[in-house]
Every structure is written in C-alpha cells, then in structure tokens.
Write an enzyme that holds these catalytic residues in place. Structure first.
Site, PDB file in Angstrom:
ATOM      1  N   ASP A  35     -51.304  -1.454-149.249  1.00 55.29           N
ATOM      2  CA  ASP A  35     -51.035  -0.560-150.378  1.00 55.29           C
ATOM      3  C   ASP A  35     -49.989  -1.194-151.284  1.00 55.29           C
ATOM      4  O   ASP A  35     -48.852  -1.412-150.886  1.00 55.29           O
ATOM      5  CB  ASP A  35     -50.538   0.783-149.836  1.00 55.29           C
ATOM      6  N   ASP A  57     -51.008   9.955-153.195  1.00 51.96           N
ATOM      7  CA  ASP A  57     -49.581   9.766-152.930  1.00 51.96           C
ATOM      8  C   ASP A  57     -48.847  11.079-153.136  1.00 51.96           C
ATOM      9  O   ASP A  57     -49.033  11.754-154.157  1.00 51.96           O
ATOM     10  CB  ASP A  57     -49.005   8.701-153.873  1.00 51.96           C
TER      11      ASP A  57
END
Length: 231
Positions: free
Chosen positions: A183, A44
C-alpha cells in the site's frame, strides 16, 4: 477460519483498489465503475489521532455497500481500533485491517474475528516485520505501508521492497499462506518490483483512477505474478 481471501487468485497480483483516489462527489457510481477491474475495494479510515487526516467513516461504507459486489477492505488507522472495527463490520466491511502499532491491536483482531470477519494487520515503514510476529499468528492478511502513513500521491520508499521480502520469508518460515498487500506508491515503475519482492497484491489509486485505459491498466497489473528471488 476459512475466509473469502482464500478464494482469491494467488497466481497474479490482487487489485485492492483505493477509493480515496476516486471522485468522492460520486462515490457510489465510482465504486460501481471500478468494481469490474478490482478484487477488493480499499477504504482508508481514521480516528484523526493515529493520523491527523480525517478519512472515511462507517456510514460512508454503508453508503458504498449497495453499489458493489466486491469485498470492502477497511484499512483502519486508529489509536484504539477495536471499537471502531466493530462499527465498520456492522456497516458492511468484509475485511478490516488494524495497525500493529495501535494500542490494543490484538484485542481488535480478536473483536473482528468474533463478528465473523477476517482481520488484517498493517505495518508502517519503521516497524520491523519480526516485531509483529505475535499478531501475524492471528492475521488473515498483511498490509505493508510503503509511504508515509495517511498520504497519497507520494513516492514509494526504497525500504518497502526489502520489507516485503522479509515479511514473505517470515510467513513462509511459519507456513502462513496469507496475502501481503503493498500500500502506497503504486506506479507503473513500482508494480513489477513489488511483485518480485513477494507482494500478493497492491493498492492502486491514481494509477487506475487516472488511467485513460482502465481495463488495459488493470489487466497489465494482473500480468504480474507474486514471487521473490530470495525466498
């Protein structure tokens, strides 16, 4: 264009393992430890504008790269992602996903393709999959966020499942065989429902990193086959 994504298994859930939940003080060792149980490593990244949280940056990707042979998937949460995407490509990313809600998302997808990498498109919870149809035509993967963006340890929102099914139907109608990766909120009690809704893969964090039986937990996730009852 052909990508490594087409070589990944399509008869079981893919494990796109989040490095955000690893021991960040030993990131290289953690990447090496998890790699035998991962199909991709999920990184991320942010510009602190699209979300406030400051997350991974290109030099950290460059530092992780020698410690794993798994593809590195950068999930780029950036207001204007094209320029940052190229920096992550140079640092060793193998797949870069940008947000449909970002300014210049289409330009970023083209820039990623121009450097020879596959590009993913991510959608937040309140984005209708149909609204991203134009971007999906060029995407090599889709990431559907099931929790508030930029958080971890939060529960999956109920709407996540119907959105996966809707995205799967949309892609099927357009004969696009690209992965849908779920996710957020990946737990023991959500994996089966995500697979049933049509997810191709999940982004496990604490489910794997906190497991007392890492190989067994990874193998259990892989027993789930993507499929949707209402396709």
């Amino acid at each position: 264009m052909p990508t490594f994504l087409q070589m990944l298994p399509d008869d079981r859930l893919l494990l796109d393992v989040s490095l955000w939940s690893a021991d960040l003080s030993a990131l290289g060792a953690e990447a090496a430890r998890i790699s035998p149980h991962a199909d991709l490593l999920h990184i991320d990244a942010s510009d602190t504008r699209f979300i406030e949280e400051a997350l991974f940056f290109p030099d950290l990707v460059r530092a992780v790269r020698p410690h794993t042979d798994r593809p590195l998937h950068v999930h780029l949460m950036a207001h204007r992602p094209a320029r940052l995407a190229c920096s992550f490509a140079e640092a060793g990313a193998d797949l870069i996903t940008v947000h449909a809600e970002a300014i210049g998302a289409a330009d970023a997808v083209h820039a990623i393709h121009d450097v020879g990498l596959p590009a993913g498109v991510a959608l937040m919870l309140d984005t209708d999959p149909a609204d991203a149809r134009g971007l999906l035509a060029s995407a090599d993967a889709v990431v559907l966020i099931g929790t508030p963006l930029g958080t971890k340890g939060t529960s999956m929102q109920p709407a996540a499942l119907s959105r996966i099914s809707a995205m799967r139907r949309l892609l099927d109608a357009e004969q696009r065989r690209i992965p849908i990766i779920a996710d957020g909120g990946i737990r023991q009690d959500t994996v089966a429902s995500l697979a049933a809704a049509g997810a191709s893969g999940v982004v496990p964090g604490s489910l794997l990193w906190g497991s007392h039986d890492l190989p067994g937990t990874a193998a259990w996730i892989r027993t789930h086959q993507p499929g949707s009852e209402d396709r």
